[in-house]
Design a protein around this motif. Structure first.
Motif, short mmCIF file in Angstrom:
data_model
loop_
_atom_site.label_atom_id
_atom_site.label_comp_id
_atom_site.label_asym_id
_atom_site.label_seq_id
_atom_site.Cartn_x
_atom_site.Cartn_y
_atom_site.Cartn_z
N GLY A 1 27.31 74.57 -58.30
CA GLY A 1 27.65 74.94 -57.14
C GLY A 1 27.02 76.47 -56.83
N LYS A 2 26.56 77.12 -57.65
CA LYS A 2 25.79 78.34 -57.49
C LYS A 2 24.62 77.94 -56.62
CE LYS A 2 23.58 82.18 -59.91
NZ LYS A 2 22.38 81.92 -60.35
N SER A 3 23.70 76.88 -57.30
CA SER A 3 22.72 76.53 -56.70
C SER A 3 22.71 76.19 -55.19
CB SER A 3 21.86 75.44 -57.43
OG SER A 3 21.92 75.44 -58.88
N LEU A 4 23.79 75.45 -55.08
CA LEU A 4 24.03 75.15 -53.50
C LEU A 4 24.25 76.32 -52.59
CD1 LEU A 4 25.92 71.92 -54.08
CD2 LEU A 4 23.54 71.79 -53.24
N SER A 5 25.08 77.39 -53.31
CA SER A 5 25.36 78.25 -52.45
C SER A 5 23.93 79.09 -51.88
CB SER A 5 26.24 79.18 -53.05
OG SER A 5 27.48 78.53 -53.29
N GLU A 6 23.25 79.19 -53.14
CA GLU A 6 22.09 80.14 -52.63
C GLU A 6 21.08 79.34 -51.69
OE1 GLU A 6 21.95 82.96 -53.45
OE2 GLU A 6 23.41 83.24 -54.98
N LEU B 1 20.20 70.07 -63.05
CA LEU B 1 21.36 69.43 -62.91
C LEU B 1 22.34 69.62 -64.08
CD1 LEU B 1 20.04 66.09 -61.68
CD2 LEU B 1 21.11 67.73 -60.12
N LEU B 2 23.67 69.46 -63.91
CA LEU B 2 24.59 69.81 -64.79
C LEU B 2 24.71 68.52 -65.89
CD1 LEU B 2 27.37 71.70 -63.03
CD2 LEU B 2 25.74 72.52 -64.63
N GLU C 1 15.72 63.20 -63.61
CA GLU C 1 16.88 63.19 -64.64
C GLU C 1 17.63 64.25 -64.65
OE1 GLU C 1 15.97 61.73 -68.56
OE2 GLU C 1 14.93 59.99 -67.89
N ASN C 2 16.92 65.65 -64.77
CA ASN C 2 17.56 66.84 -65.01
C ASN C 2 17.05 67.74 -63.91
OD1 ASN C 2 14.99 67.25 -65.68
ND2 ASN C 2 15.17 67.65 -67.84
N GLN C 3 16.57 67.38 -62.87
CA GLN C 3 16.28 68.59 -61.97
C GLN C 3 16.60 67.77 -60.59
OE1 GLN C 3 14.72 71.69 -61.86
NE2 GLN C 3 14.82 71.79 -63.80
N VAL C 4 16.86 68.98 -59.44
CA VAL C 4 16.85 68.47 -58.01
C VAL C 4 15.72 69.18 -57.26
CG1 VAL C 4 19.03 69.65 -57.61
CG2 VAL C 4 18.09 68.17 -56.01
N LEU C 5 14.97 68.86 -56.17
CA LEU C 5 14.12 69.65 -55.84
C LEU C 5 14.24 69.41 -54.20
CD1 LEU C 5 11.38 71.40 -54.93
CD2 LEU C 5 10.17 69.22 -55.34
N PHE C 6 14.72 70.57 -53.49
CA PHE C 6 14.68 70.49 -51.89
C PHE C 6 13.62 71.04 -51.62
CE2 PHE C 6 19.07 71.01 -53.92
CZ PHE C 6 19.67 69.95 -53.14
N LYS C 7 12.97 70.50 -50.50
CA LYS C 7 11.82 70.95 -49.80
C LYS C 7 12.05 71.36 -48.36
CE LYS C 7 7.64 68.93 -50.78
NZ LYS C 7 6.61 68.00 -51.10
N ALA C 8 11.77 72.43 -48.07
CA ALA C 8 11.84 72.61 -46.53
C ALA C 8 10.53 73.23 -45.90
CB ALA C 8 13.11 73.58 -46.42
N GLU C 9 10.37 73.77 -44.94
CA GLU C 9 9.07 74.18 -44.54
C GLU C 9 8.86 75.36 -45.45
OE1 GLU C 9 6.61 75.39 -40.52
OE2 GLU C 9 8.62 75.23 -40.36
N ASN C 10 7.63 75.42 -45.98
CA ASN C 10 7.23 76.61 -46.60
C ASN C 10 8.01 77.02 -47.79
OD1 ASN C 10 4.71 76.58 -45.35
ND2 ASN C 10 5.60 77.94 -43.56
N LEU C 11 8.89 75.93 -48.20
CA LEU C 11 9.98 76.48 -49.31
C LEU C 11 10.19 75.21 -50.17
CD1 LEU C 11 12.15 78.77 -49.88
CD2 LEU C 11 13.50 77.34 -48.90
N SER D 1 20.20 54.32 -56.35
CA SER D 1 21.28 55.00 -56.23
C SER D 1 21.32 56.19 -57.04
CB SER D 1 22.66 54.02 -56.40
OG SER D 1 22.49 53.44 -57.76
N TYR D 2 21.94 57.31 -56.76
CA TYR D 2 22.01 58.24 -57.68
C TYR D 2 23.61 58.96 -57.88
CZ TYR D 2 17.17 59.24 -56.93
OH TYR D 2 15.64 58.97 -56.85
N ASN D 3 23.78 59.71 -59.16
CA ASN D 3 25.10 60.11 -59.27
C ASN D 3 25.01 61.54 -60.11
OD1 ASN D 3 27.81 60.82 -59.87
ND2 ASN D 3 28.34 58.84 -60.48
N VAL D 4 24.65 62.42 -59.58
CA VAL D 4 24.38 63.79 -60.09
C VAL D 4 25.25 64.74 -59.85
CG1 VAL D 4 21.78 63.01 -60.23
CG2 VAL D 4 22.70 64.33 -58.48
N VAL D 5 25.35 65.94 -60.57
CA VAL D 5 26.05 66.92 -60.33
C VAL D 5 25.31 68.32 -60.24
CG1 VAL D 5 28.01 68.36 -61.34
CG2 VAL D 5 27.98 65.79 -61.74
#
Length: 378
Positions: free
Chosen positions: A205-210, A244-245, A228-238, A198-202
């Motif tokens: 907002g600027k990152s999510l908008s971009e 994280l705050l 612990e201090n990063q989130v990575l989103f992986k899409a095709e070729n990206l 389970s995760y509870n992270v912040v």
């Protein structure tokens, strides 16, 4: 390094990674875009150390050659100039060649630019993330969840934690919450995870908008890895990294009232447009306050009064009103933002008195909730 590439593919990749490049960075090399060419294709990277974006252009796609790599290598080019140059090149094919002392030639048709590059070895390395805990979300759902919450984050740095969206993942339930302490937006969804964590992270907002701007509207899955201090989103070729705050997000569950005294069901579009009209004369006021008053026979009145400008009132028919009579004042902007985020034609508004937070929800859908604090008017 030397390669020939389709211009439109290059332009798209440059635009994506530019979203992470800041002119206000303390690390000069981060004002550049890192370009790496190897046998598989070309990788572009932009970063401001909070957000890092990596976009990959494969040598070929669906049997069509996109990049012809003539010599592998790497370079960092000034993002501001490189992005403008690429957009304005005359032909569909671009050749990029790095010569001695990082001198880089960009050719297209009869146009030729020379840029002084920087050594790519000096560019900070992207975070190395172990991908043992991955969960996946369809792209369109991810974009919807961002759109329905991110507008409610705080823009003030006095409480930095509120400038982010709180993501809580427990088993297969993902809950996203944003609040600026005057309003709150909540969206939850069931997602398929193979992980038991389970995760509870912040997430800022600027990152999510971009991120939302870069992702296409598809049902393809985005892989998400949280450390612990990063989130990575992986899409095709990206690849999209965000820090994280730090700190604990306030417990917002206490804010949400469990019972209500006045309930109304109303057409979302009519309600939004009436508030929009009432706010026309309220714009000059401190926080464009609009007043809602319940009338008889299922009618409500939306009004606004600015002593120097004038006043406006409009009656709307609701589908249903239950409970006590009510007069309440609120920020027109906050309610309009909330209504735009909700999906569906009919909404329920639950009030617990003139000075208590009220809830706006779509009828028959408990996955979304908008909470707004009223405004005191004396």
């Amino acid at each position: 390094m030397k390669f020939i590439i389709q211009r439109d593919k290059l332009v798209q990749s440059v635009q994506d990674v530019m979203k992470a490049v800041s002119s206000r960075t303390t690390i000069p090399i981060l004002t550049g875009i890192k370009i790496v060419a190897n046998t598989e294709g070309v990788t572009l990277t932009g970063s401001d150390s909070d957000i890092s974006i990596e976009s990959f252009i494969p040598s070929e796609e669906n049997g069509n050659e996109i990049v012809e790599i003539q010599q592998t290598g790497s370079i960092v080019l000034q993002a501001r100039f490189f992005s403008e140059i690429v957009k304005k090149l005359p032909m569909d094919i671009v050749e990029i060649e790095v010569g001695n002392h990082q001198s880089t030639v960009i050719r297209s048709g009869k146009a030729e630019f020379n840029l002084i590059g920087l050594d790519a070895e000096e560019y900070p390395h992207l975070p190395q993330i172990e991908e043992n805990n991955v969960f996946k979300i369809p792209t369109d759902l991810l974009k919807a969840m961002i759109r329905q919450t991110v507008f409610a984050v705080s823009t003030s740095e006095t409480r930095p934690i509120l400038t982010g969206v709180n993501w809580k993942l427990d088993n297969d339930d993902l809950v996203c919450i944003a609040t600026d302490s005057h309003r709150l937006a909540l969206r939850k969804a069931k997602i398929n995870t193979e992980i038991q964590s389970s995760y509870n992270v912040v997430i800022p907002g600027k990152s999510l908008s971009e991120l939302s701007k870069i992702l296409d509207d598809t049902s393809d899955l985005v892989e998400i890895v949280i450390t612990e201090n990063q989130v990575l989103f992986k899409a095709e070729n990206l690849l999209f990294f965000s820090r994280l705050l730090d700190g604990n997000y306030p417990d917002t569950s206490r804010l949400i009232p469990s019972e209500s005294k006045t309930n109304l069901t109303i057409n979302s579009k009519e309600f939004l447009q009436a508030i929009d009209r009432a706010s026309l004369l309220a714009k000059e006021a401190r926080n464009n306050v609009v007043k809602l008053t319940t009338l008889s026979q299922g009618m409500i009145e939306i009004s606004s009064n600015s002593p120097e400008i004038g006043k406006v009132s409009e009656e709307i028919q609701t589908s249903e009103i239950q409970g006590e009579e009510l007069k309440i004042s609120f920020s027109a902007k906050y309610v309009m933002d909330a209504l735009k985020a909700l999906e569906g034609t009919e909404i329920n508004v639950d009030f617990t008195g003139a000075m208590r937070p009220f809830l706006i929800r779509t009828t028959h859908d408990d996955s979304m909730l908008q909470l707004i604090l009223p405004v005191r008017t004396y």
